[in-house]
Design a protein around this motif. Structure first.
Motif, PDB file in Angstrom:
ATOM      1  N   LEU A 127     -25.990 -21.624 -21.790  1.00 23.04           N
ATOM      2  CA  LEU A 127     -24.545 -20.912 -21.809  1.00 23.04           C
ATOM      3  C   LEU A 127     -23.981 -21.229 -23.303  1.00 23.04           C
ATOM      4  CD1 LEU A 127     -22.247 -19.967 -19.711  1.00 23.04           C
ATOM      5  CD2 LEU A 127     -21.435 -22.290 -19.685  1.00 23.04           C
ATOM      6  N   GLN A 128     -23.358 -19.889 -23.709  1.00 19.10           N
ATOM      7  CA  GLN A 128     -22.732 -20.090 -25.157  1.00 19.10           C
ATOM      8  C   GLN A 128     -21.179 -19.992 -24.796  1.00 19.10           C
ATOM      9  OE1 GLN A 128     -22.412 -16.347 -27.398  1.00 19.10           O
ATOM     10  NE2 GLN A 128     -22.873 -17.580 -29.148  1.00 19.10           N
ATOM     11  N   ARG A 129     -20.591 -19.239 -23.805  1.00 18.64           N
ATOM     12  CA  ARG A 129     -19.157 -19.221 -23.444  1.00 18.64           C
ATOM     13  C   ARG A 129     -18.979 -19.086 -21.766  1.00 18.64           C
ATOM     14  NH1 ARG A 129     -14.531 -17.232 -25.864  1.00 18.64           N
ATOM     15  NH2 ARG A 129     -12.942 -18.452 -24.721  1.00 18.64           N
ATOM     16  N   LEU A 130     -18.113 -19.808 -21.640  1.00 19.04           N
ATOM     17  CA  LEU A 130     -17.372 -19.804 -20.204  1.00 19.04           C
ATOM     18  C   LEU A 130     -15.955 -19.840 -20.325  1.00 19.04           C
ATOM     19  CD1 LEU A 130     -18.212 -22.138 -17.151  1.00 19.04           C
ATOM     20  CD2 LEU A 130     -15.875 -21.847 -17.905  1.00 19.04           C
ATOM     21  N   LYS A 131     -15.455 -18.830 -19.480  1.00 17.16           N
ATOM     22  CA  LYS A 131     -14.011 -18.700 -19.383  1.00 17.16           C
ATOM     23  C   LYS A 131     -13.649 -18.509 -17.959  1.00 17.16           C
ATOM     24  CE  LYS A 131     -13.506 -15.473 -22.639  1.00 17.16           C
ATOM     25  NZ  LYS A 131     -12.861 -14.610 -23.285  1.00 17.16           N
ATOM     26  N   GLY A 132     -12.397 -19.034 -17.426  1.00 19.01           N
ATOM     27  CA  GLY A 132     -12.295 -18.842 -15.841  1.00 19.01           C
ATOM     28  C   GLY A 132     -10.897 -19.287 -15.683  1.00 19.01           C
ATOM     29  N   VAL A 189     -16.750 -23.529 -25.162  1.00 21.80           N
ATOM     30  CA  VAL A 189     -17.419 -22.637 -26.321  1.00 21.80           C
ATOM     31  C   VAL A 189     -18.579 -23.388 -26.712  1.00 21.80           C
ATOM     32  CG1 VAL A 189     -17.393 -21.606 -28.369  1.00 21.80           C
ATOM     33  CG2 VAL A 189     -15.551 -21.262 -26.819  1.00 21.80           C
ATOM     34  N   GLN A 190     -19.914 -22.960 -26.797  1.00 21.90           N
ATOM     35  CA  GLN A 190     -20.966 -23.853 -27.161  1.00 21.90           C
ATOM     36  C   GLN A 190     -20.902 -24.263 -28.501  1.00 21.90           C
ATOM     37  OE1 GLN A 190     -24.918 -21.903 -28.388  1.00 21.90           O
ATOM     38  NE2 GLN A 190     -25.752 -22.805 -26.478  1.00 21.90           N
ATOM     39  N   GLY A 191     -20.945 -25.617 -28.943  1.00 17.91           N
ATOM     40  CA  GLY A 191     -21.147 -26.263 -30.303  1.00 17.91           C
ATOM     41  C   GLY A 191     -19.618 -26.616 -30.556  1.00 17.91           C
ATOM     42  N   PHE A 202      -5.232 -12.842  -8.816  1.00 10.69           N
ATOM     43  CA  PHE A 202      -6.555 -13.042  -9.275  1.00 10.69           C
ATOM     44  C   PHE A 202      -7.014 -14.263  -9.883  1.00 10.69           C
ATOM     45  CE2 PHE A 202      -9.351 -12.656 -13.105  1.00 10.69           C
ATOM     46  CZ  PHE A 202     -10.259 -11.832 -12.553  1.00 10.69           C
ATOM     47  N   SER A 203      -8.325 -14.629  -9.495  1.00 11.05           N
ATOM     48  CA  SER A 203      -9.114 -15.761 -10.062  1.00 11.05           C
ATOM     49  C   SER A 203     -10.280 -15.447 -10.444  1.00 11.05           C
ATOM     50  CB  SER A 203      -8.919 -16.993  -9.376  1.00 11.05           C
ATOM     51  OG  SER A 203      -9.323 -16.838  -8.154  1.00 11.05           O
ATOM     52  N   GLY A 204     -11.047 -15.886 -11.387  1.00  7.10           N
ATOM     53  CA  GLY A 204     -12.531 -15.543 -11.632  1.00  7.10           C
ATOM     54  C   GLY A 204     -13.102 -16.034 -12.790  1.00  7.10           C
ATOM     55  N   ILE A 205     -14.467 -15.883 -13.057  1.00  5.57           N
ATOM     56  CA  ILE A 205     -15.100 -16.534 -13.996  1.00  5.57           C
ATOM     57  C   ILE A 205     -15.900 -15.528 -15.098  1.00  5.57           C
ATOM     58  CG2 ILE A 205     -17.124 -16.915 -12.642  1.00  5.57           C
ATOM     59  CD1 ILE A 205     -17.620 -19.593 -13.927  1.00  5.57           C
ATOM     60  N   GLU A 206     -16.107 -16.013 -16.040  1.00  4.81           N
ATOM     61  CA  GLU A 206     -16.916 -15.009 -16.821  1.00  4.81           C
ATOM     62  C   GLU A 206     -17.867 -15.973 -18.008  1.00  4.81           C
ATOM     63  OE1 GLU A 206     -15.885 -12.670 -20.804  1.00  4.81           O
ATOM     64  OE2 GLU A 206     -14.696 -12.047 -19.391  1.00  4.81           O
TER      65      GLU A 206
END
Length: 258
Positions: free
Chosen positions: A166-171, A186-188, A210-214
């Motif tokens: 995983l490099q990036r998660l936003k939700g 954020v990775q790093g 709305f809710s969600g994950i990317e």
């Protein structure tokens, strides 16, 4: 005739493009618009900006540049370009615009450097796969409310590589006490950031906002991620129990009796 001020923002994933834009939105004094082509209806960024800055007008969908004809000349338009988009594609047609690259200081030469009029120093990232762009995965979570310990475990597994790199998660995630949180990784960089969104507590049934994950990364096991997220969702009867508790809780009475 005067044209709106058009600002396009681009850079690698996780460098802080949306963060830089939200900093500019803190004190808006004129009609302001936010546009991010290619996102579609499942967009954490669109929802986050809409929830946090209700005065900002959100442009949704892939409308080309026809919507600009209705933008007042004194307006400011921020256009966030995802890393997967072609920088040479015409987002504003023949209208002039300012190009801002939000780039890690360790990146010395890239297509963003050649494209940008101005370079903003963003997060200093050192991707483990610098030669290949990450894959994107998005999923709506509207109506899903998470048990906090279960969500924390899921996020720890995700960011720890249990479902791929995983490099990036936003939700945006809903909690049983009615609050919604924007969660960012954020990775790093150090840790996972939790930011409560300025929304009214939702304590009546499943939230209809709305809710969600990317996610952005490599070799992500999308089905296992989706199944795990569903396992962390509260059942109807448990959610109703929690909501009733929070509706009946009076902090003032609790303080007096304590």
């Amino acid at each position: 005739m005067r044209s709106p001020s058009l600002i396009a923002v681009a850079g690698p994933p996780g460098t802080g493009k949306t963060t830089w834009i939200t900093e500019q939105l803190q004190n808006i004094a004129c009609p302001t618009f936010y546009f991010s082509p290619g996102l579609g209806p499942i967009s954490v960024d669109l929802a986050r900006i809409n929830y946090t800055f209700p005065a900002v007008q959100i442009i949704t969908g892939d409308r080309g540049n026809s919507w600009l004809t209705n933008v007042p000349p004194e307006a400011v338009v921020y256009c966030e370009l995802g890393f997967h988009l072609d920088l040479n594609s015409a987002q504003f047609g023949p209208l002039p615009y300012r190009r801002v690259g939000v780039l890690p200081p360790s990146l010395k030469d890239s297509e963003w450097h050649g494209w940008a009029d101005e370079i903003i120093t963003g997060n200093d990232l050192s991707p483990t796969n610098p030669e290949s762009l990450p894959n994107l995965w998005r999923s709506p979570l509207t109506g899903i409310v998470f048990d906090p310990p279960s969500l924390e475990m899921i996020l720890t597994e995700l960011t720890g590589g249990a479902y791929g790199e995983l490099q990036r998660l936003k939700g945006i995630f809903e909690m049983p006490d009615g609050r919604a949180f924007y969660i960012d990784f954020v990775q790093g960089l150090t840790g996972i950031e939790y930011t409560e969104l300025p929304l009214e507590p939702w304590l009546e049934g499943r939230p209809q906002r709305f809710s969600g994950i990317e996610l952005a990364g490599w070799n992500l096991n999308q089905k296992l991620i989706a199944d795990t997220l569903l396992e962390g969702c509260l059942a109807d009867e448990i959610l109703t129990h929690y909501q009733q508790q929070y509706k009946n809780f009076n902090p003032l009475e609790e303080a007096i009796s304590g």
